[in-house]
Design a protein around this motif. Structure first.
Motif, PDB file in Angstrom:
ATOM      1  N   LEU A 241       0.818  -1.221   0.000  1.00  0.00           N
ATOM      2  CA  LEU A 241       0.000   0.000   0.000  1.00  0.00           C
ATOM      3  C   LEU A 241       0.847   1.265   0.000  1.00  0.00           C
ATOM      4  N   SER A 242       1.924   1.271   0.787  1.00  0.00           N
ATOM      5  CA  SER A 242       2.768   2.469   0.865  1.00  0.00           C
ATOM      6  C   SER A 242       3.850   2.466  -0.210  1.00  0.00           C
ATOM      7  N   LYS A 243       3.933   1.352  -0.953  1.00  0.00           N
ATOM      8  CA  LYS A 243       5.021   1.201  -1.924  1.00  0.00           C
ATOM      9  C   LYS A 243       4.440   1.142  -3.337  1.00  0.00           C
ATOM     10  N   LYS A 244       4.458  -0.057  -3.939  1.00  0.00           N
ATOM     11  CA  LYS A 244       4.070  -0.164  -5.353  1.00  0.00           C
ATOM     12  C   LYS A 244       2.624   0.208  -5.626  1.00  0.00           C
ATOM     13  N   TYR A 245       1.749  -0.058  -4.676  1.00  0.00           N
ATOM     14  CA  TYR A 245       0.342   0.253  -4.934  1.00  0.00           C
ATOM     15  C   TYR A 245       0.111   1.764  -4.941  1.00  0.00           C
ATOM     16  N   LEU A 246       0.671   2.457  -3.960  1.00  0.00           N
ATOM     17  CA  LEU A 246       0.551   3.922  -3.946  1.00  0.00           C
ATOM     18  C   LEU A 246       1.216   4.516  -5.188  1.00  0.00           C
ATOM     19  N   ALA A 247       2.305   3.894  -5.626  1.00  0.00           N
ATOM     20  CA  ALA A 247       3.029   4.395  -6.795  1.00  0.00           C
ATOM     21  C   ALA A 247       2.269   4.154  -8.094  1.00  0.00           C
ATOM     22  N   GLY A 248       1.205   3.360  -8.035  1.00  0.00           N
ATOM     23  CA  GLY A 248       0.443   3.057  -9.245  1.00  0.00           C
ATOM     24  C   GLY A 248       1.085   1.956 -10.076  1.00  0.00           C
ATOM     25  N   GLU A 249       2.023   1.224  -9.470  1.00  0.00           N
ATOM     26  CA  GLU A 249       2.727   0.170 -10.213  1.00  0.00           C
ATOM     27  C   GLU A 249       2.092  -1.207 -10.034  1.00  0.00           C
ATOM     28  N   LEU A 250       1.097  -1.279  -9.161  1.00  0.00           N
ATOM     29  CA  LEU A 250       0.451  -2.555  -8.895  1.00  0.00           C
ATOM     30  C   LEU A 250      -1.061  -2.317  -8.946  1.00  0.00           C
ATOM     31  N   ALA A 251      -1.729  -3.032  -9.850  1.00  0.00           N
ATOM     32  CA  ALA A 251      -3.175  -2.832  -9.989  1.00  0.00           C
ATOM     33  C   ALA A 251      -3.903  -3.383  -8.767  1.00  0.00           C
ATOM     34  N   VAL A 252      -5.068  -2.836  -8.502  1.00  0.00           N
ATOM     35  CA  VAL A 252      -5.812  -3.209  -7.295  1.00  0.00           C
ATOM     36  C   VAL A 252      -6.172  -4.697  -7.294  1.00  0.00           C
ATOM     37  N   ASP A 253      -6.358  -5.275  -8.483  1.00  0.00           N
ATOM     38  CA  ASP A 253      -6.732  -6.700  -8.516  1.00  0.00           C
ATOM     39  C   ASP A 253      -5.562  -7.624  -8.207  1.00  0.00           C
ATOM     40  N   ARG A 254      -4.352  -7.042  -8.028  1.00  0.00           N
ATOM     41  CA  ARG A 254      -3.217  -7.881  -7.633  1.00  0.00           C
ATOM     42  C   ARG A 254      -2.960  -7.826  -6.123  1.00  0.00           C
ATOM     43  N   LEU A 255      -3.768  -7.073  -5.406  1.00  0.00           N
ATOM     44  CA  LEU A 255      -3.583  -7.019  -3.948  1.00  0.00           C
ATOM     45  C   LEU A 255      -4.172  -8.226  -3.198  1.00  0.00           C
ATOM     46  N   PRO A 256      -5.340  -8.751  -3.596  1.00  0.00           N
ATOM     47  CA  PRO A 256      -5.905  -9.866  -2.818  1.00  0.00           C
ATOM     48  C   PRO A 256      -5.009 -11.112  -2.841  1.00  0.00           C
ATOM     49  N   PHE A 257      -4.996 -11.825  -1.721  1.00  0.00           N
ATOM     50  CA  PHE A 257      -4.224 -13.078  -1.640  1.00  0.00           C
ATOM     51  C   PHE A 257      -4.801 -14.103  -2.601  1.00  0.00           C
ATOM     52  N   ARG A 258      -6.121 -14.145  -2.672  1.00  0.00           N
ATOM     53  CA  ARG A 258      -6.819 -15.166  -3.461  1.00  0.00           C
ATOM     54  C   ARG A 258      -7.995 -14.535  -4.179  1.00  0.00           C
TER      55      ARG A 258
END
Lengths: 404, 108
Positions: free
Chosen positions: A46-63
């Motif tokens: 959240l404070s790294k790649k996701y905030l940077a916009g480098e990781l799409a929200v659908d790649r955050l869930p474990f499953r």
């Protein structure tokens, strides 16, 4: 025979407990309750790649959702568990639903410590803990935006690095005389301070925030030395507190976290707890600890799940932590409290070094800056309680595991 | 979508159609491949997504970086074809990649 297990808290620990319970053959009813609307997801990005916009929200869930369907997990997301009655084994949810459990697992996590100073009631005071927090922050991280971050810990510094990457003007206000002062050695603090300054972060230590000012939203942060900092985006990262209210209101014993034993059992025989919300014994370090850690959430949840199935497994891990700031990776293994000596391996100027904490020759902890080899070796050395020779240890040409 | 063949620790083969752009670790986790733990979620910080890459796939991968190299050195039974699956990005040319999951993800 346990027929219903209810898990409150759908973070790292809750998601892992579900996985272990089904993998280990639990065939009864399994309910997972989370107060956020998203599927259980990873917080570290959240404070790294996701905030940077480098990781799409659908790649955050474990499953994916299909995992929970296939494993017959009743997901109740976006719903807060409001009350717990240990006498009748009931959990009451917002909206009125009540669930009856045979065994209950509390994975309540931790919540951001709130800033306390005049002006905190103004709009625009951001914390960074969940996906929704990031969305609110991202709405303001335009290039050139003046970002002020209160707190130079993991969250503050990771967020500072990401905001710089996004082109914001960043000021970090740290209350102590150095960054990450509770978790790393002075040499590591110094290294990261230099990195942040080299990347254009205005890093100010010994900064005591005495107030926030603005019309409706925060516009200025006032410090005790009379300086004030204009801001378009204020983010507060001043630590976490364990979330315990559901448990403590129900009479489950709490003291800086929900008190559990090494089997993750609380003071109530039908209630277990795991993750950031627990205060638990560390057999390795011989004292009670509370951790904010992915590894601990994961491993304690596994242990709790096994013990809910009466497997009698004790939790005894050497904790570890990591942080990514700019292109640097900080890896920490162990707990340094009680050390009588530190040894630095390597030269910080090479941007790869580690700091070893010894107590009577035994390695208690190691902080590795861009040095995964020392970190991995230390994991083994610490858990096996190998005694090291400080003179050999100080020589980076000697492999850490050979410094005996 | 490239097809990835996972061989789980008990020898079971599972063929998965992998979406482009994600990591091999994410493919394993989303498909509940046994033995890929991936605690840190892809930060190259835990070495619990260690896998062995089939010989024909190796030349198609970017070489290991120093951080990954250091993590693997003390992973469970590292071999020449050991990789952290979080450091491998799925691309079309990985079609047919064979990935064997080690017996453990704990330390050597």
């Amino acid at each position: 025979m346990t027929s219903t297990i209810v898990i409150v808290g759908a973070g790292q620990a809750g998601a892992q407990a579900v996985d272990t319970l089904r993998r280990e053959g639990f065939a009864g009813r399994l309910v997972l309750i989370g107060d956020e609307p998203e599927l259980p997801y990873q917080r570290p990005p959240l404070s790294k790649k996701y905030l940077a916009g480098e990781l799409a929200v659908d790649r955050l869930p474990f499953r994916h959702r299909s995992f929970y369907d296939e494993h017959r997990v009743e997901l109740k997301l976006g719903v807060r568990a409001e009350r717990l009655d240990p006498r009748t084994h009931r959990v009451a949810l917002a909206g009125g639903e009540e669930l009856t459990y045979d065994r209950l697992l509390l994975c309540l996590g931790a919540e951001a410590r709130r800033l306390a100073c005049p002006g905190v009631e103004l709009g625009g005071v951001h914390y960074l803990r969940g996906i929704a927090d990031v969305a609110a922050i991202q709405a303001k991280t335009k290039p050139g935006a003046r970002v002020v971050i209160i707190g130079g810990g993991y969250i503050g510094l990771e967020t500072a690095a990401t905001c710089r990457k996004l082109g914001c003007e960043v000021t970090v206000l740290e209350m102590a005389d150095r960054v990450m002062n509770r978790v790393v050695a002075p040499s590591v603090s110094q290294f990261f301070s230099q990195e942040h300054r080299a990347h254009g972060v205005n890093l100010i230590c010994d900064a005591r925030v005495v107030g926030l000012e603005g019309r409706e939203s925060v516009q200025r942060v006032l410090c005790a030395d009379g300086n004030h900092h204009q801001t378009d985006l204020l983010i507060v990262g001043v630590g976490c507190v364990a979330t315990t209210r559901l448990a403590s209101d129900a009479g489950v014993a709490c003291d800086n976290g929900i008190l559990v034993d090494e089997y993750c059992r609380t003071s109530d025989a039908a209630i277990f707890a795991a993750g950031d919300c627990t205060n638990h014994p560390s057999p390795h370090f011989g004292r009670r600890i509370r951790l904010e850690s992915v590894d601990n959430a994961f491993e304690q949840a596994k242990t709790a799940a096994l013990n809910m199935l009466d497997r009698n497994v004790a939790h005894d891990r050497v904790p570890w932590f990591w942080s990514d700031q700019f292109d640097n990776k900080l890896l920490i293994i162990g707990l340094s409290q009680g050390h009588d000596r530190t040894v630095v391996r390597g030269d910080p100027a090479t941007r790869s070094f580690s700091v070893c904490y010894l107590q009577d020759g035994e390695l208690l902890a190691l902080e590795a800056v861009n040095h995964s080899k020392d970190y991995m070796a230390a994991r083994k050395v610490i858990s096996e309680r190998v005694r090291l020779d400080p003179a050999k240890l100080a020589d980076p040409s000697v492999a850490l595991k050979d410094a005996v | 979508m490239p097809r990835i063949v996972f061989i789980e620790p008990d020898g079971k083969r599972r063929e998965i159609q992998a979406p482009l752009g994600v990591t091999l670790m994410e493919v394993a986790r989303q498909n509940n491949i046994r033995g890929v733990v991936a605690q840190c979620g892809g930060a190259c910080a835990c070495a619990t997504c260690h896998v062995y890459i089939g010989a024909s796939g190796l030349p198609k991968l970017e070489p290991r970086e120093e951080m990954e190299e250091g993590m693997l050195e003390l992973a469970w039974e590292p071999r020449g074809n050991s990789r952290l699956s979080c450091q491998i990005h799925i691309s079309a040319d990985l079609d047919g990649l064979e990935v064997t999951v080690p017996a453990h993800q704990r330390l050597a």
